[in-house]
Design a protein around this motif. Structure first.
Motif, PDB file in Angstrom:
ATOM      1  N   SER A 196     -28.819  -6.117 -30.474  1.00  0.00           N
ATOM      2  CA  SER A 196     -29.327  -7.155 -29.571  1.00  0.00           C
ATOM      3  C   SER A 196     -29.120  -8.538 -30.157  1.00  0.00           C
ATOM      4  N   LEU A 197     -29.166  -8.632 -31.478  1.00  0.00           N
ATOM      5  CA  LEU A 197     -28.881  -9.911 -32.133  1.00  0.00           C
ATOM      6  C   LEU A 197     -27.430 -10.320 -31.912  1.00  0.00           C
ATOM      7  N   VAL A 198     -26.533  -9.339 -31.956  1.00  0.00           N
ATOM      8  CA  VAL A 198     -25.116  -9.627 -31.676  1.00  0.00           C
ATOM      9  C   VAL A 198     -24.945 -10.146 -30.258  1.00  0.00           C
ATOM     10  N   LEU A 199     -25.572  -9.462 -29.303  1.00  0.00           N
ATOM     11  CA  LEU A 199     -25.447  -9.881 -27.906  1.00  0.00           C
ATOM     12  C   LEU A 199     -26.035 -11.272 -27.691  1.00  0.00           C
ATOM     13  N   THR A 200     -27.091 -11.574 -28.438  1.00  0.00           N
ATOM     14  CA  THR A 200     -27.671 -12.929 -28.354  1.00  0.00           C
ATOM     15  C   THR A 200     -26.677 -13.966 -28.850  1.00  0.00           C
ATOM     16  N   ALA A 201     -25.970 -13.636 -29.939  1.00  0.00           N
ATOM     17  CA  ALA A 201     -24.963 -14.563 -30.468  1.00  0.00           C
ATOM     18  C   ALA A 201     -23.831 -14.768 -29.462  1.00  0.00           C
ATOM     19  N   VAL A 202     -23.417 -13.690 -28.788  1.00  0.00           N
ATOM     20  CA  VAL A 202     -22.373 -13.814 -27.771  1.00  0.00           C
ATOM     21  C   VAL A 202     -22.863 -14.683 -26.618  1.00  0.00           C
ATOM     22  N   ILE A 218     -14.931 -10.096 -26.734  1.00  0.00           N
ATOM     23  CA  ILE A 218     -13.704  -9.666 -26.061  1.00  0.00           C
ATOM     24  C   ILE A 218     -14.043  -8.904 -24.782  1.00  0.00           C
ATOM     25  N   PHE A 219     -15.066  -8.048 -24.847  1.00  0.00           N
ATOM     26  CA  PHE A 219     -15.504  -7.345 -23.642  1.00  0.00           C
ATOM     27  C   PHE A 219     -16.002  -8.334 -22.583  1.00  0.00           C
ATOM     28  N   TYR A 220     -16.674  -9.380 -23.013  1.00  0.00           N
ATOM     29  CA  TYR A 220     -17.155 -10.382 -22.060  1.00  0.00           C
ATOM     30  C   TYR A 220     -15.991 -11.038 -21.334  1.00  0.00           C
ATOM     31  N   ILE A 221     -14.977 -11.448 -22.075  1.00  0.00           N
ATOM     32  CA  ILE A 221     -13.844 -12.120 -21.445  1.00  0.00           C
ATOM     33  C   ILE A 221     -13.066 -11.161 -20.558  1.00  0.00           C
ATOM     34  N   ALA A 222     -12.926  -9.905 -21.007  1.00  0.00           N
ATOM     35  CA  ALA A 222     -12.110  -8.949 -20.248  1.00  0.00           C
ATOM     36  C   ALA A 222     -12.764  -8.536 -18.939  1.00  0.00           C
ATOM     37  N   PHE A 223     -14.076  -8.361 -18.923  1.00  0.00           N
ATOM     38  CA  PHE A 223     -14.712  -7.724 -17.776  1.00  0.00           C
ATOM     39  C   PHE A 223     -15.778  -8.574 -17.077  1.00  0.00           C
ATOM     40  N   GLN A 230      -8.221 -14.732 -27.383  1.00  0.00           N
ATOM     41  CA  GLN A 230      -9.373 -14.235 -28.148  1.00  0.00           C
ATOM     42  C   GLN A 230      -8.947 -13.154 -29.142  1.00  0.00           C
ATOM     43  N   MET A 231      -8.154 -12.186 -28.693  1.00  0.00           N
ATOM     44  CA  MET A 231      -7.728 -11.099 -29.571  1.00  0.00           C
ATOM     45  C   MET A 231      -6.807 -11.589 -30.675  1.00  0.00           C
ATOM     46  N   GLY A 232      -5.831 -12.419 -30.321  1.00  0.00           N
ATOM     47  CA  GLY A 232      -4.874 -12.889 -31.321  1.00  0.00           C
ATOM     48  C   GLY A 232      -5.522 -13.692 -32.426  1.00  0.00           C
ATOM     49  N   PHE A 273      -7.711  -0.426 -36.106  1.00  0.00           N
ATOM     50  CA  PHE A 273      -7.259   0.621 -35.191  1.00  0.00           C
ATOM     51  C   PHE A 273      -7.850   0.408 -33.798  1.00  0.00           C
ATOM     52  N   GLY A 274      -9.117  -0.028 -33.744  1.00  0.00           N
ATOM     53  CA  GLY A 274      -9.723  -0.339 -32.458  1.00  0.00           C
ATOM     54  C   GLY A 274      -9.020  -1.490 -31.767  1.00  0.00           C
ATOM     55  N   PHE A 275      -8.695  -2.545 -32.518  1.00  0.00           N
ATOM     56  CA  PHE A 275      -7.959  -3.670 -31.938  1.00  0.00           C
ATOM     57  C   PHE A 275      -6.595  -3.213 -31.429  1.00  0.00           C
TER      58      PHE A 275
END
Length: 913
Positions: free
Chosen positions: A487-493, A581-586, A622-624, A694-696
């Protein structure tokens, strides 16, 4: 039996002593195997004469003062430390367990004292038996007698054929590496009662240096320093400041004044540096057997996996580069992500000819786009998006879907073939039965739950037990901590999103023309950089929190602790790295509303929209940026930071003047003390970096096809960076054993599944593939004729842009502007409502996601079913080896007993007595 063995060895006792004094060892395990057999006596004699002092110095750094007892482990403490009683009790108990200790003060620091530890033969045998360490006792024979001649002739013919073929430049020369014979021997758990079964040419070299260090480490972990069940182990003494460090010594210097081609390698460390860690070896295969021998199986498996992953990235990088080049060459002629020309109230003017839509956008100087921010944005013409549209086509073209399917299949093939490669390595390194034999309880677990015991269903012995209510309560606290950090991560986003909303208004009214013109690029670029700084800052916090939560759980074994800690770190950093990245994509631009009725955050800031050419360019940016910056930062922290630390420690020593005055050469243990210790969590950081990469490489590969190429280039550097770091910059880590890469394989499989789902959504929602597809078949000039040519997309963007009456904004504008959506025009009976095309596109998107996922998952499952986890020839070899080992053990025991009876003058028979 031991007395018989010692009498047999007594003949070679003098030879063994002389070899110890000169630092030379048996050809199977130690330094003499490093000298090439093809060297002439004339070449070796100069080396011997010129390096007498060097060899003597090496001996003083690897042996006790008597020059005979090999140093197996080093403990370091400060004389000023107040923990004298604990240290003396601990060392007294170590001597009682059979270890030999010798103290020696440091040369450069009078407050530092080194404790050298030597494990004698009797103690090695006792603990090797207790730890079920497998030792070699007979050469391997892979084939039966009737097949041996046939296979031997076949192998000779193959060798002759290969000699005529060009040499593979990636392979290391066989002459450059020693013949590690123990990999070609059958092994069995060591037993003092059956010591005559094992091939012992020299008892000082029978146990390799890594095995000796592992035995000593096992003893250090279980020796008490105070009364009480919890007062044990070197780790606790390191934490409370009794000792400053504990490590096995390196085998000497990694450099030599003489070329390795003419004089051979001085030691295994020197050989690893010359044939593995040097940058000139970047294109060569890794000497995995030598890495495993020096650093242990756990580190050897990591480099084997990293090399396999890097090799498998080559086809992925080539296909991704082909998709990128396809977009580059078709940029000007393809019908992609573009708009039409000017619009009036009654009709839309279509461009003449068969110009590509890229040209349509660049020539659309009359099409007015609606303002993209609330107050400071001006009306823009569509042709101002020319560059963005072209760049978008590089990543969103006809090869995108094919590449997404290819990468999903690639991930499955990579993991399935790695299982086969791992099976071969575990067999060659004699790790097949290790897990069941050697999994031990953590000392912290034993100390915490020593009062609660239950019988182990496997061993039948009582052992400490963690009650289920206690385990459940600790697990709930740990899970709560994980959700809090996420939740702290999501707050930062969310904070970065708010920044983007505020910044776009400021950049749109900026004084500099360049920033004012490209305010969207400036907003995205600064947002990415701020997001990266937040990511790297939060990673430091996550590591400490994950460590505390894992210790709170009290895992039963060391592997359970590592797996629990690794899972927490992966969850934290994966969410931290990919949430934006998920925010920008979706989510970016999906809930912004429409002109005249925009949605606002806190009723103040208008939500951000995608660029007229789509959101894919923001996703690529964002990814690059994150991928490149993170790899650069990781490489600096892995090599640059230790280099700076080691340089600073050498500079402090030079300032002291103690070395420069007398030109004293430091012994090996003090050189190792001045190096940096290995990371506190071992290989976790190395695996975590590669798994996140690998995820990227797989999750958003549909939006960034160059990701495999960047990963390949990074990994080529990463292998040599890690090799150089392990060989030259770090103290020698404790050689640990492992049968696989642990929990990381399950994480990789989970990423492979997530990648299929994510790429399906990226293609269906983020890119314009589905809207173009629907237009070509339902609304374009080729309706009811089939999708045959590029001209079928003519007028696509005109249909994807809706019309808005500027007078409704109340900002003094008149006329009409265009915006990305499928809504009815203002002169319609239902103005600004979704059109039928919107629902057709939405249905097509959902259908594509379902079909794509089922198709790819079906292909992945079929491929996984076709590829067996273990090669068939390996299964046959393992079954035959098991049979031969039983026969050899029987024959060796029978032969020994017959010799005993003959020696005692008793009659003996050929049958089992």
């Amino acid at each position: 039996f031991s007395s018989v063995f010692l009498s047999d060895i007594g003949k070679d006792k003098d030879t063994y002593t002389d070899d110890s004094e000169h630092g030379n060892y048996d050809a199977r395990t130690d330094q003499s195997l490093l000298i090439q057999n093809k060297l002439t006596r004339q070449k070796t004699e100069p080396r011997t004469k010129s390096s007498l002092k060097t060899d003597g110095m090496a001996s003083s750094g690897l042996f006790f003062k008597d020059g005979k007892k090999r140093i197996d482990y080093i403990l370091v403490y400060k004389k000023s430390s107040p923990q004298v009683e604990k240290r003396s009790t601990f060392e007294k108990n170590l001597r009682a367990e059979g270890l030999m200790l010798e103290r020696e003060p440091a040369v450069t620091n009078s407050d530092i004292m080194f404790v050298k530890i030597h494990c004698p033969w009797e103690t090695l045998c006792k603990y090797a038996e207790r730890m079920n360490i497998r030792m070699p006792f007979r050469k391997k024979c892979y084939y039966t007698d009737w097949r041996s001649k046939t296979m031997g002739s076949l192998q000779r013919n193959m060798r002759e054929l290969k000699s005529w073929l060009p040499k593979n430049p990636m392979k290391l020369d066989k002459e450059a590496l020693p013949d590690l014979e123990e990999t070609d021997c059958y092994t069995a758990p060591f037993s003092r009662a059956r010591i005559h079964h094992f091939t012992i040419n020299n008892k000082d070299s029978f146990f390799s240096n890594s095995t000796r260090s592992r035995i000593v480490h096992h003893m250090l972990q279980r020796t008490k320093y105070e009364d009480g069940k919890s007062k044990m182990g070197i780790n606790r003494l390191l934490n409370n400041g009794t000792y400053e460090a504990a490590f096995p010594p390196h085998e000497g210097s990694h450099k030599s004044r003489h070329p390795i081609k003419t004089h051979g390698a001085q030691n295994h460390r020197h050989l690893l540096y010359e044939r593995w860690a040097r940058w000139g070896m970047w294109y060569k295969y890794q000497p995995l057997d030598l890495i495993r021998r020096y650093f242990g199986e756990k580190i050897g498996l990591y480099f084997a996996w990293l090399g396999w992953y890097t090799g498998m990235l080559i086809p992925a990088a080539l296909v991704g580069l082909f998709v990128f080049l396809y977009g580059l060459f078709t940029m000007d002629s393809s019908q992609v992500s573009t708009a039409a020309t000017a619009v009036c109230k009654c009709q839309v003017q279509q461009p003449s000819g068969r110009n590509g839509v890229g040209k349509e956008i660049c020539e659309a100087n009359e099409t007015i786009m609606c303002p993209m921010c609330e107050r400071n944005c001006t009306l823009q013409k569509l042709n101002e998006s020319c560059i963005y549209a072209k760049v978008t086509h590089l990543f969103d073209n006809g090869g995108t879907v094919f590449f997404a399917i290819f990468m999903a299949i690639w991930a499955t093939v990579f993991l399935e073939f790695w299982k086969r490669r791992r099976a071969v390595l575990t067999y060659d390194w004699d790790l097949i039965d290790w897990e069941d034999e050697e999994e031990e309880l953590r000392p912290q677990f034993e100390a915490k739950y020593s009062q609660v015991e239950r019988v182990n269903p496997i061993t039948g012995k009582p052992e400490p037990f963690q009650p289920f209510p206690d385990k459940l309560s600790r697990l709930m606290v740990s899970v709560s901590g994980i959700f809090f950090m996420i939740s702290l991560v999501l707050t930062a986003v969310f904070a970065v999103v708010v920044y983007r909303l505020v910044a776009m208004e400021q950049f749109a009214s900026f004084k500099w023309y360049f920033i004012k013109k490209y305010w969207q690029f400036a907003t995205s670029g600064t947002g990415v950089c701020i997001n990266f700084m937040i990511i790297m800052s939060l990673n430091v916090v996550y590591e400490k929190v994950a460590y505390l939560l894992t210790d709170l759980e009290h895992p039963r074994t060391e592997s359970e602790w590592e797996n629990s800690f690794a899972l927490k770190m992966f969850l934290f950093q994966f969410v931290n790295l990919n949430s934006s990245i998920f925010y920008i994509a979706f989510f970016l631009g999906r809930f912004a509303g429409r002109p005249g009725k925009y949605n606002k955050l806190f009723n103040r800031w208008r939500l951000e929209e995608c660029h007229p050419s789509g959101c894919l360019i923001d996703l690529c940016l964002q990814m690059g940026v994150i991928m490149v910056l993170k790899q650069m930062w990781n490489n600096f922290m892995e090599l640059g930071y230790p280099l700076l630390q080691n340089w600073w420690s050498r500079r402090k020593m030079k300032r002291g003047g103690q070395l420069m005055e007398h030109k004293i050469s430091l012994p090996q243990w003090e050189k190792d003390w001045n190096l940096q210790p290995m990371n506190l969590h071992g290989l976790m950081d190395e695996y975590l970096e590669m798994v996140l990469q690998f995820g990227f490489t797989t999750i958003f590969v549909a939006a960034f096809p160059l990701a495999p190429l960047l990963a390949l280039l990074n990994n080529i550097i990463e292998i040599r960076l890690d090799a150089y770091k392990f060989v030259t910059q770090w103290r020698r880590p404790m050689p640990a054993r492992a049968t696989d890469i642990g929990i990381w394989y399950g994480i990789l499989e989970g990423i492979g599944v997530l990648a299929v789902i994510t790429n399906a959504f990226v293609i269906a929602i983020t890119s314009d593939y589905i809207p173009r597809f629907v237009y070509a078949y339902k609304y374009g000039p080729c309706t009811d004729q089939g999708y045959r040519q590029e001209k079928c997309l003519k007028g696509y963007v005109n249909s994807s842009l809706s019309v808005f009456d500027l007078s409704e904004l109340g900002m003094g504008y008149s006329g009409y502007c265009r915006y990305r959506d499928y809504r009815a025009p203002p002169w319609s009976s239902t103005p600004y409502e979704f059109t039928l095309q919107f629902w057709h596109v939405l249905a097509a998107r959902l259908a594509f996601i379902i079909v794509f996922e089922h198709l790819v998952f079906g292909i992945k499952s079929f491929i996984a079913y076709l590829i067996p986890d273990m090669p068939k020839d390996l299964c046959d070899r393992m079954r035959r080896e098991k049979y031969l080992v039983q026969e050899m053990m029987y024959e060796a025991e029978l032969e020994h007993l017959q010799k005993e009876r003959k020696k005692n003058g008793k009659q003996y028979h050929h049958e089992w007595p």
